[in-house]
Design a protein around this motif. Structure first.
Motif, PDB file in Angstrom:
ATOM      1  N   GLU A   1       0.788  -1.227   0.000  1.00  0.00           N
ATOM      2  CA  GLU A   1       0.000   0.000   0.000  1.00  0.00           C
ATOM      3  C   GLU A   1       0.826   1.286   0.000  1.00  0.00           C
ATOM      4  OE1 GLU A   1      -3.177  -0.112  -0.407  1.00  0.00           O
ATOM      5  OE2 GLU A   1      -3.207  -2.297  -0.327  1.00  0.00           O
ATOM      6  N   ILE A   2       2.006   1.262   0.585  1.00  0.00           N
ATOM      7  CA  ILE A   2       2.803   2.473   0.690  1.00  0.00           C
ATOM      8  C   ILE A   2       3.104   3.043  -0.700  1.00  0.00           C
ATOM      9  CG2 ILE A   2       4.991   1.196   0.716  1.00  0.00           C
ATOM     10  CD1 ILE A   2       6.067   3.305   2.668  1.00  0.00           C
ATOM     11  N   ILE A   3       2.992   4.357  -0.841  1.00  0.00           N
ATOM     12  CA  ILE A   3       3.270   5.025  -2.113  1.00  0.00           C
ATOM     13  C   ILE A   3       4.781   5.161  -2.270  1.00  0.00           C
ATOM     14  CG2 ILE A   3       2.976   7.120  -3.478  1.00  0.00           C
ATOM     15  CD1 ILE A   3       0.390   5.615  -3.099  1.00  0.00           C
ATOM     16  N   CYS A   4       5.325   4.626  -3.355  1.00  0.00           N
ATOM     17  CA  CYS A   4       6.770   4.661  -3.600  1.00  0.00           C
ATOM     18  C   CYS A   4       7.099   5.572  -4.778  1.00  0.00           C
ATOM     19  CB  CYS A   4       7.306   3.263  -3.875  1.00  0.00           C
ATOM     20  SG  CYS A   4       7.182   2.144  -2.466  1.00  0.00           S
ATOM     21  N   VAL A   5       7.880   6.606  -4.504  1.00  0.00           N
ATOM     22  CA  VAL A   5       8.321   7.551  -5.530  1.00  0.00           C
ATOM     23  C   VAL A   5       9.811   7.326  -5.764  1.00  0.00           C
ATOM     24  CG1 VAL A   5       8.517   9.981  -6.183  1.00  0.00           C
ATOM     25  CG2 VAL A   5       6.607   9.219  -4.731  1.00  0.00           C
ATOM     26  N   MET A   6      10.180   6.843  -6.945  1.00  0.00           N
ATOM     27  CA  MET A   6      11.584   6.623  -7.291  1.00  0.00           C
ATOM     28  C   MET A   6      12.139   7.885  -7.945  1.00  0.00           C
ATOM     29  SD  MET A   6      12.036   3.490  -6.290  1.00  0.00           S
ATOM     30  CE  MET A   6      13.585   2.952  -7.056  1.00  0.00           C
ATOM     31  N   VAL A   7      13.370   8.264  -7.570  1.00  0.00           N
ATOM     32  CA  VAL A   7      13.995   9.450  -8.145  1.00  0.00           C
ATOM     33  C   VAL A   7      15.430   9.122  -8.562  1.00  0.00           C
ATOM     34  CG1 VAL A   7      12.607  11.061  -6.781  1.00  0.00           C
ATOM     35  CG2 VAL A   7      14.810  10.279  -5.900  1.00  0.00           C
ATOM     36  N   SER A   8      15.909   9.816  -9.586  1.00  0.00           N
ATOM     37  CA  SER A   8      17.292   9.625 -10.023  1.00  0.00           C
ATOM     38  C   SER A   8      17.680  10.739 -10.972  1.00  0.00           C
ATOM     39  CB  SER A   8      17.470   8.270 -10.709  1.00  0.00           C
ATOM     40  OG  SER A   8      18.823   8.094 -11.113  1.00  0.00           O
ATOM     41  N   ALA A   9      18.965  11.096 -10.967  1.00  0.00           N
ATOM     42  CA  ALA A   9      19.463  12.097 -11.902  1.00  0.00           C
ATOM     43  C   ALA A   9      19.799  11.454 -13.238  1.00  0.00           C
ATOM     44  CB  ALA A   9      20.715  12.776 -11.332  1.00  0.00           C
ATOM     45  N   PHE A  10      20.050  10.158 -13.234  1.00  0.00           N
ATOM     46  CA  PHE A  10      20.383   9.445 -14.465  1.00  0.00           C
ATOM     47  C   PHE A  10      19.261   8.481 -14.775  1.00  0.00           C
ATOM     48  CE2 PHE A  10      22.477   5.797 -16.633  1.00  0.00           C
ATOM     49  CZ  PHE A  10      22.775   6.471 -17.819  1.00  0.00           C
ATOM     50  N   ALA A  11      18.654   8.625 -15.954  1.00  0.00           N
ATOM     51  CA  ALA A  11      17.477   7.829 -16.266  1.00  0.00           C
ATOM     52  C   ALA A  11      17.523   7.262 -17.678  1.00  0.00           C
ATOM     53  CB  ALA A  11      16.224   8.687 -16.087  1.00  0.00           C
ATOM     54  N   PRO A  12      18.070   6.062 -17.868  1.00  0.00           N
ATOM     55  CA  PRO A  12      18.020   5.398 -19.169  1.00  0.00           C
ATOM     56  C   PRO A  12      16.570   5.184 -19.587  1.00  0.00           C
ATOM     57  CG  PRO A  12      19.578   4.304 -17.721  1.00  0.00           C
ATOM     58  CD  PRO A  12      18.814   5.277 -16.870  1.00  0.00           C
ATOM     59  N   PRO A  13      16.297   5.010 -20.889  1.00  0.00           N
ATOM     60  CA  PRO A  13      14.919   4.925 -21.383  1.00  0.00           C
ATOM     61  C   PRO A  13      14.055   3.855 -20.734  1.00  0.00           C
ATOM     62  CG  PRO A  13      16.437   5.222 -23.203  1.00  0.00           C
ATOM     63  CD  PRO A  13      17.278   5.014 -21.984  1.00  0.00           C
ATOM     64  N   ASP A  14      14.652   2.759 -20.249  1.00  0.00           N
ATOM     65  CA  ASP A  14      13.827   1.675 -19.716  1.00  0.00           C
ATOM     66  C   ASP A  14      13.664   1.711 -18.203  1.00  0.00           C
ATOM     67  OD1 ASP A  14      16.426   1.116 -19.092  1.00  0.00           O
ATOM     68  OD2 ASP A  14      16.310  -1.029 -19.581  1.00  0.00           O
ATOM     69  N   ILE A  15      14.220   2.718 -17.561  1.00  0.00           N
ATOM     70  CA  ILE A  15      14.237   2.708 -16.096  1.00  0.00           C
ATOM     71  C   ILE A  15      12.852   2.956 -15.494  1.00  0.00           C
ATOM     72  CG2 ILE A  15      14.793   5.160 -15.712  1.00  0.00           C
ATOM     73  CD1 ILE A  15      16.769   4.188 -13.550  1.00  0.00           C
ATOM     74  N   ALA A  16      12.044   3.803 -16.139  1.00  0.00           N
ATOM     75  CA  ALA A  16      10.697   4.064 -15.625  1.00  0.00           C
ATOM     76  C   ALA A  16       9.835   2.813 -15.734  1.00  0.00           C
ATOM     77  CB  ALA A  16      10.050   5.221 -16.393  1.00  0.00           C
ATOM     78  N   GLU A  17       9.976   2.103 -16.845  1.00  0.00           N
ATOM     79  CA  GLU A  17       9.219   0.862 -17.015  1.00  0.00           C
ATOM     80  C   GLU A  17       9.631  -0.166 -15.966  1.00  0.00           C
ATOM     81  OE1 GLU A  17       8.057  -2.254 -20.594  1.00  0.00           O
ATOM     82  OE2 GLU A  17       9.969  -1.202 -20.680  1.00  0.00           O
ATOM     83  N   LYS A  18      10.919  -0.259 -15.702  1.00  0.00           N
ATOM     84  CA  LYS A  18      11.410  -1.193 -14.682  1.00  0.00           C
ATOM     85  C   LYS A  18      10.839  -0.823 -13.319  1.00  0.00           C
ATOM     86  CE  LYS A  18      15.617  -3.070 -12.577  1.00  0.00           C
ATOM     87  NZ  LYS A  18      17.099  -3.088 -12.580  1.00  0.00           N
ATOM     88  N   ALA A  19      10.820   0.482 -13.025  1.00  0.00           N
ATOM     89  CA  ALA A  19      10.278   0.932 -11.740  1.00  0.00           C
ATOM     90  C   ALA A  19       8.817   0.530 -11.603  1.00  0.00           C
ATOM     91  CB  ALA A  19      10.434   2.449 -11.622  1.00  0.00           C
ATOM     92  N   MET A  20       8.054   0.689 -12.684  1.00  0.00           N
ATOM     93  CA  MET A  20       6.634   0.330 -12.655  1.00  0.00           C
ATOM     94  C   MET A  20       6.436  -1.156 -12.412  1.00  0.00           C
ATOM     95  SD  MET A  20       3.845   0.629 -15.725  1.00  0.00           S
ATOM     96  CE  MET A  20       4.735  -0.605 -16.685  1.00  0.00           C
TER      97      MET A  20
END
Length: 261
Positions: free
Chosen positions: A72-91
Protein backbone atom coordinates in the motif's frame (compact mmCIF):
# COMPACT_ATOMS: atom_id res chain seq x y z
CA UNK A 1 7.00 10.78 4.25
CA UNK A 2 10.27 8.86 4.41
CA UNK A 3 13.29 9.88 2.31
CA UNK A 4 15.93 7.35 1.24
CA UNK A 5 18.73 9.21 -0.53
CA UNK A 6 22.49 9.28 -0.04
CA UNK A 7 22.60 13.02 -0.73
CA UNK A 8 21.78 14.70 2.58
CA UNK A 9 21.37 17.99 0.71
CA UNK A 10 18.43 16.40 -1.09
CA UNK A 11 16.90 15.56 2.29
CA UNK A 12 17.03 19.27 3.14
CA UNK A 13 15.48 20.28 -0.20
CA UNK A 14 12.48 17.96 0.24
CA UNK A 15 12.10 18.98 3.88
CA UNK A 16 11.93 22.63 2.83
CA UNK A 17 9.46 21.85 0.03
CA UNK A 18 7.10 20.02 2.36
CA UNK A 19 7.44 22.55 5.19
CA UNK A 20 6.80 25.57 2.95
CA UNK A 21 3.73 23.92 1.42
CA UNK A 22 2.39 22.52 4.71
CA UNK A 23 1.97 19.08 3.16
CA UNK A 24 2.88 16.09 5.30
CA UNK A 25 5.88 15.60 7.53
CA UNK A 26 9.18 13.77 7.34
CA UNK A 27 9.13 10.66 9.53
CA UNK A 28 12.60 9.39 8.68
CA UNK A 29 15.74 9.51 6.55
CA UNK A 30 18.14 6.89 5.21
CA UNK A 31 21.41 7.72 3.43
CA UNK A 32 22.56 4.12 2.96
CA UNK A 33 20.66 1.36 1.21
CA UNK A 34 21.69 -1.46 3.53
CA UNK A 35 18.92 -1.06 6.12
CA UNK A 36 16.74 1.44 4.31
CA UNK A 37 13.80 -0.94 3.72
CA UNK A 38 13.79 -2.00 7.36
CA UNK A 39 13.74 1.64 8.52
CA UNK A 40 11.00 2.54 6.03
CA UNK A 41 8.73 -0.30 7.12
CA UNK A 42 9.23 0.53 10.80
CA UNK A 43 8.45 4.21 10.20
CA UNK A 44 4.85 3.48 9.06
CA UNK A 45 5.28 6.15 6.38
CA UNK A 46 2.48 6.69 3.84
CA UNK A 47 4.94 7.82 1.16
CA UNK A 48 8.59 6.99 0.54
CA UNK A 49 10.97 8.77 -1.84
CA UNK A 50 13.79 6.44 -2.96
CA UNK A 51 16.95 7.32 -4.90
CA UNK A 52 17.80 4.62 -7.48
CA UNK A 53 21.58 4.94 -7.01
CA UNK A 54 21.84 4.26 -3.28
CA UNK A 55 25.14 2.95 -1.82
CA UNK A 56 25.35 -0.66 -0.52
CA UNK A 57 21.93 -1.54 -1.92
CA UNK A 58 20.28 0.20 -4.88
CA UNK A 59 16.81 1.67 -4.89
CA UNK A 60 15.27 -1.20 -6.83
CA UNK A 61 16.37 -3.74 -4.22
CA UNK A 62 14.95 -1.49 -1.52
CA UNK A 63 11.69 -1.20 -3.46
CA UNK A 64 11.51 -5.00 -3.85
CA UNK A 65 11.96 -5.53 -0.10
CA UNK A 66 9.28 -2.97 0.68
CA UNK A 67 6.76 -4.48 -1.75
CA UNK A 68 7.28 -7.96 -0.31
CA UNK A 69 5.84 -6.72 2.99
CA UNK A 70 3.80 -3.62 2.14
CA UNK A 71 1.70 -3.23 -1.02
CA UNK A 72 0.00 0.00 0.00
CA UNK A 73 2.80 2.47 0.69
CA UNK A 74 3.27 5.02 -2.11
CA UNK A 75 6.77 4.66 -3.60
CA UNK A 76 8.32 7.55 -5.53
CA UNK A 77 11.58 6.62 -7.29
CA UNK A 78 13.99 9.45 -8.14
CA UNK A 79 17.29 9.63 -10.02
CA UNK A 80 19.46 12.10 -11.90
CA UNK A 81 20.38 9.44 -14.47
CA UNK A 82 17.48 7.83 -16.27
CA UNK A 83 18.02 5.40 -19.17
CA UNK A 84 14.92 4.92 -21.38
CA UNK A 85 13.83 1.67 -19.72
CA UNK A 86 14.24 2.71 -16.10
CA UNK A 87 10.70 4.06 -15.62
CA UNK A 88 9.22 0.86 -17.01
CA UNK A 89 11.41 -1.19 -14.68
CA UNK A 90 10.28 0.93 -11.74
CA UNK A 91 6.63 0.33 -12.65
CA UNK A 92 7.05 -3.42 -13.02
CA UNK A 93 8.72 -3.57 -9.60
CA UNK A 94 5.89 -1.71 -7.91
CA UNK A 95 6.79 2.00 -7.92
CA UNK A 96 3.99 4.56 -8.19
CA UNK A 97 6.02 7.43 -9.60
CA UNK A 98 9.40 8.03 -11.20
CA UNK A 99 10.88 11.55 -11.20
CA UNK A 100 14.13 12.94 -12.60
CA UNK A 101 16.43 15.06 -10.46
CA UNK A 102 16.83 17.92 -9.96
CA UNK A 103 13.23 18.04 -8.84
CA UNK A 104 11.32 21.20 -9.59
CA UNK A 105 9.33 22.26 -6.53
CA UNK A 106 6.09 22.86 -8.44
CA UNK A 107 6.23 19.42 -10.10
CA UNK A 108 7.17 17.59 -6.93
CA UNK A 109 4.44 19.27 -4.91
CA UNK A 110 1.92 18.59 -7.68
CA UNK A 111 2.69 14.89 -7.31
CA UNK A 112 2.45 15.08 -3.52
CA UNK A 113 -0.94 16.79 -3.74
CA UNK A 114 -2.08 14.14 -6.21
CA UNK A 115 -1.01 11.41 -3.78
CA UNK A 116 -2.89 13.06 -0.91
CA UNK A 117 -6.05 13.57 -2.99
CA UNK A 118 -6.06 9.94 -4.15
CA UNK A 119 -5.57 8.74 -0.60
CA UNK A 120 -3.44 5.87 0.56
CA UNK A 121 -4.51 2.53 -0.90
CA UNK A 122 -7.60 3.91 -2.69
CA UNK A 123 -6.35 3.11 -6.17
CA UNK A 124 -4.40 0.27 -7.75
CA UNK A 125 -3.43 2.44 -10.70
CA UNK A 126 0.28 3.14 -10.98
CA UNK A 127 1.12 6.34 -12.81
CA UNK A 128 4.84 6.19 -13.53
CA UNK A 129 5.73 9.73 -14.44
CA UNK A 130 9.01 10.77 -15.99
CA UNK A 131 9.58 14.34 -14.82
CA UNK A 132 12.05 16.69 -16.44
CA UNK A 133 12.17 20.42 -17.11
CA UNK A 134 10.03 20.10 -20.24
CA UNK A 135 8.30 16.73 -20.03
CA UNK A 136 5.64 14.91 -18.07
CA UNK A 137 5.52 11.52 -19.74
CA UNK A 138 3.15 8.82 -18.53
CA UNK A 139 4.08 5.16 -18.85
CA UNK A 140 1.59 2.34 -18.59
CA UNK A 141 2.08 -1.40 -18.61
CA UNK A 142 1.18 -1.52 -22.31
CA UNK A 143 3.18 1.52 -23.30
CA UNK A 144 6.97 1.62 -23.37
CA UNK A 145 8.87 4.84 -22.61
CA UNK A 146 8.86 6.82 -25.87
CA UNK A 147 11.89 8.01 -27.81
CA UNK A 148 11.15 11.49 -26.53
CA UNK A 149 13.39 10.58 -23.59
CA UNK A 150 16.35 11.04 -25.95
CA UNK A 151 16.41 14.69 -24.93
CA UNK A 152 19.43 16.92 -24.44
CA UNK A 153 18.98 16.53 -20.68
CA UNK A 154 19.14 12.76 -21.00
CA UNK A 155 22.20 12.93 -23.28
CA UNK A 156 24.01 15.25 -20.88
CA UNK A 157 23.20 12.99 -17.92
CA UNK A 158 24.46 10.00 -19.89
CA UNK A 159 27.78 11.71 -20.69
CA UNK A 160 28.31 12.81 -17.09
CA UNK A 161 27.56 9.30 -15.91
CA UNK A 162 30.10 7.81 -18.34
CA UNK A 163 32.69 10.32 -17.17
CA UNK A 164 32.17 9.24 -13.59
CA UNK A 165 30.62 12.48 -12.34
CA UNK A 166 28.51 11.35 -9.40
CA UNK A 167 24.91 12.60 -9.08
CA UNK A 168 25.48 12.60 -5.32
CA UNK A 169 27.45 15.88 -5.55
CA UNK A 170 25.91 19.28 -6.15
CA UNK A 171 28.39 20.04 -8.93
CA UNK A 172 26.70 17.37 -11.04
CA UNK A 173 23.47 19.38 -11.20
CA UNK A 174 25.28 22.69 -11.67
CA UNK A 175 27.34 21.45 -14.63
CA UNK A 176 24.40 19.66 -16.21
CA UNK A 177 22.32 22.83 -16.08
CA UNK A 178 25.25 24.89 -17.42
CA UNK A 179 25.72 22.56 -20.40
CA UNK A 180 22.02 22.64 -21.19
CA UNK A 181 22.04 26.44 -21.07
CA UNK A 182 24.88 26.57 -23.61
CA UNK A 183 23.22 23.99 -25.87
CA UNK A 184 20.15 26.22 -26.00
CA UNK A 185 22.10 29.48 -26.25
CA UNK A 186 25.76 29.61 -27.33
CA UNK A 187 26.14 33.09 -25.91
CA UNK A 188 25.48 31.83 -22.39
CA UNK A 189 29.23 31.28 -21.97
CA UNK A 190 29.92 34.94 -22.60
CA UNK A 191 30.36 36.38 -19.14
CA UNK A 192 30.16 32.97 -17.49
CA UNK A 193 31.04 34.42 -14.08
CA UNK A 194 28.61 37.34 -14.19
CA UNK A 195 25.72 35.71 -15.99
CA UNK A 196 25.68 31.90 -15.98
CA UNK A 197 26.88 31.14 -12.44
CA UNK A 198 24.45 33.60 -10.80
CA UNK A 199 21.53 32.21 -12.85
CA UNK A 200 22.32 28.64 -11.86
CA UNK A 201 22.85 29.73 -8.26
CA UNK A 202 19.42 31.33 -8.24
CA UNK A 203 17.82 28.16 -9.61
CA UNK A 204 19.40 26.01 -6.89
CA UNK A 205 19.22 28.56 -4.07
CA UNK A 206 23.00 28.84 -4.02
CA UNK A 207 25.65 31.47 -4.79
CA UNK A 208 27.66 32.06 -7.96
CA UNK A 209 30.91 31.21 -6.16
CA UNK A 210 29.49 27.89 -4.90
CA UNK A 211 28.30 27.04 -8.40
CA UNK A 212 31.77 27.72 -9.82
CA UNK A 213 33.43 25.61 -7.13
CA UNK A 214 30.88 22.84 -7.50
CA UNK A 215 31.43 22.55 -11.25
CA UNK A 216 35.21 22.69 -10.81
CA UNK A 217 35.05 19.94 -8.17
CA UNK A 218 32.85 17.75 -10.41
CA UNK A 219 35.36 18.03 -13.29
CA UNK A 220 38.34 17.44 -10.99
CA UNK A 221 36.77 14.32 -9.49
CA UNK A 222 36.07 12.94 -12.98
CA UNK A 223 39.64 13.58 -14.18
CA UNK A 224 41.08 11.92 -11.09
CA UNK A 225 39.15 8.81 -12.07
CA UNK A 226 40.73 8.86 -15.54
CA UNK A 227 37.93 10.58 -17.44
CA UNK A 228 40.26 12.23 -19.97
CA UNK A 229 40.29 9.22 -22.32
CA UNK A 230 36.54 8.70 -22.02
CA UNK A 231 36.00 12.40 -22.68
CA UNK A 232 38.19 12.24 -25.80
CA UNK A 233 36.43 9.14 -27.12
CA UNK A 234 32.98 10.61 -26.51
CA UNK A 235 33.43 14.18 -27.69
CA UNK A 236 36.57 14.15 -29.82
CA UNK A 237 38.19 16.81 -27.63
CA UNK A 238 41.47 15.90 -25.95
CA UNK A 239 42.50 17.37 -22.58
CA UNK A 240 45.45 15.69 -20.88
CA UNK A 241 45.14 18.17 -18.03
CA UNK A 242 41.83 18.97 -16.41
CA UNK A 243 39.90 21.45 -18.59
CA UNK A 244 38.56 24.68 -17.15
CA UNK A 245 34.88 24.92 -16.35
CA UNK A 246 34.31 26.94 -19.50
CA UNK A 247 36.22 24.49 -21.72
CA UNK A 248 34.41 21.45 -20.33
CA UNK A 249 30.95 23.02 -20.66
CA UNK A 250 31.65 24.32 -24.17
CA UNK A 251 32.99 20.97 -25.46
CA UNK A 252 30.11 18.88 -24.13
CA UNK A 253 27.55 21.42 -25.37
CA UNK A 254 29.13 21.40 -28.84
CA UNK A 255 29.06 17.60 -28.88
CA UNK A 256 25.37 17.57 -27.90
CA UNK A 257 24.51 20.09 -30.63
CA UNK A 258 26.46 18.11 -33.23
CA UNK A 259 24.88 14.76 -32.35
CA UNK A 260 21.40 16.28 -32.25
CA UNK A 261 21.49 17.37 -35.89
Amino acid sequence: IFIADNNTGFHDVLYDYLLSNDLGKIVGFASNGEKAAEKILKSNADVVVIEVLMPSKDGFKILKEIREKNKEIICVMVSAFAPPDIAEKAMLMGANYFMIKPLKEELFMERMYEIVLKGKGKTKERNIIKESLNSDLKVTENNRVPNKLETNEYKISSILNKLGVSPSIKGYYYVRTAIEMVVNDKESLIGITKRMYPEIGKEYSSSASKVERGIRHAIESAWKKGASNVFRDLTGFNFEEKPTNCQFIACVAEYIRFTSK
